[in-house]
Write a protein that holds these residues in place. Sequence first.
Motif, PDB file in Angstrom:
ATOM      1  N   LEU A 172      -2.070  -4.200  -1.276  1.00 12.04           N
ATOM      2  CA  LEU A 172      -0.599  -3.356  -1.783  1.00 12.04           C
ATOM      3  C   LEU A 172       0.048  -2.707  -0.761  1.00 12.04           C
ATOM      4  CD1 LEU A 172      -1.919  -2.650  -5.493  1.00 12.04           C
ATOM      5  CD2 LEU A 172      -0.233  -4.267  -4.821  1.00 12.04           C
ATOM      6  N   ASN A 217       2.262 -13.863  -7.022  1.00  9.85           N
ATOM      7  CA  ASN A 217       2.493 -12.302  -7.419  1.00  9.85           C
ATOM      8  C   ASN A 217       2.440 -12.214  -8.990  1.00  9.85           C
ATOM      9  OD1 ASN A 217       2.739 -10.348  -5.510  1.00  9.85           O
ATOM     10  ND2 ASN A 217       4.301 -11.619  -4.263  1.00  9.85           N
ATOM     11  N   THR A 246       1.519  -4.806   1.644  1.00 13.73           N
ATOM     12  CA  THR A 246       2.934  -5.466   1.406  1.00 13.73           C
ATOM     13  C   THR A 246       3.739  -4.504   1.353  1.00 13.73           C
ATOM     14  OG1 THR A 246       1.330  -6.963  -0.060  1.00 13.73           O
ATOM     15  CG2 THR A 246       3.645  -6.505  -0.441  1.00 13.73           C
ATOM     16  N   THR A 247       3.487  -3.084   1.010  1.00 12.02           N
ATOM     17  CA  THR A 247       4.695  -2.114   1.058  1.00 12.02           C
ATOM     18  C   THR A 247       4.930  -1.909   2.408  1.00 12.02           C
ATOM     19  OG1 THR A 247       3.389  -1.234  -0.933  1.00 12.02           O
ATOM     20  CG2 THR A 247       4.948   0.367   0.241  1.00 12.02           C
TER      21      THR A 247
END
Length: 125
Positions: free
Chosen positions: A99, A76, A102-103
């Motif tokens: 993204l 990260n 992951t969110t």
Amino acid sequence: MQDEPTPNELIKAVADFLRSEIAPAIKGHNSFKLRVGINALDLVTRQLSLAQAADAAEAARLKQLLKIDGSLFDLNRVLSEKIASGDVDLQTPGLADHLWQTTMDKLAVDQPNYASYKREIGQQS
């Protein structure tokens, strides 16, 4: 070491007991503090159930995206540096999907009742 009940089951049982048996009898500011405690137990339950697999999937996506190996923290950090330098942006294949996933995985642990999250996964009540 015992196999049953698991830590996840124990924490959930305590949260359920507090929610159904204790919370109805508590009023005022103590009721608020009790709800905060119950929410914390619910969060820990979700962390035990979901976070490890989500972290492993995130690390696998980052390794594929960055073409390097490393810990989730280090991967990260590298991604952040590449975004900050402009080496990687939303046009980079796989970045937007990474993204987004992951969110969604983090919301599943932290805020599964968040309306936008529920709508996105098709479970809007």
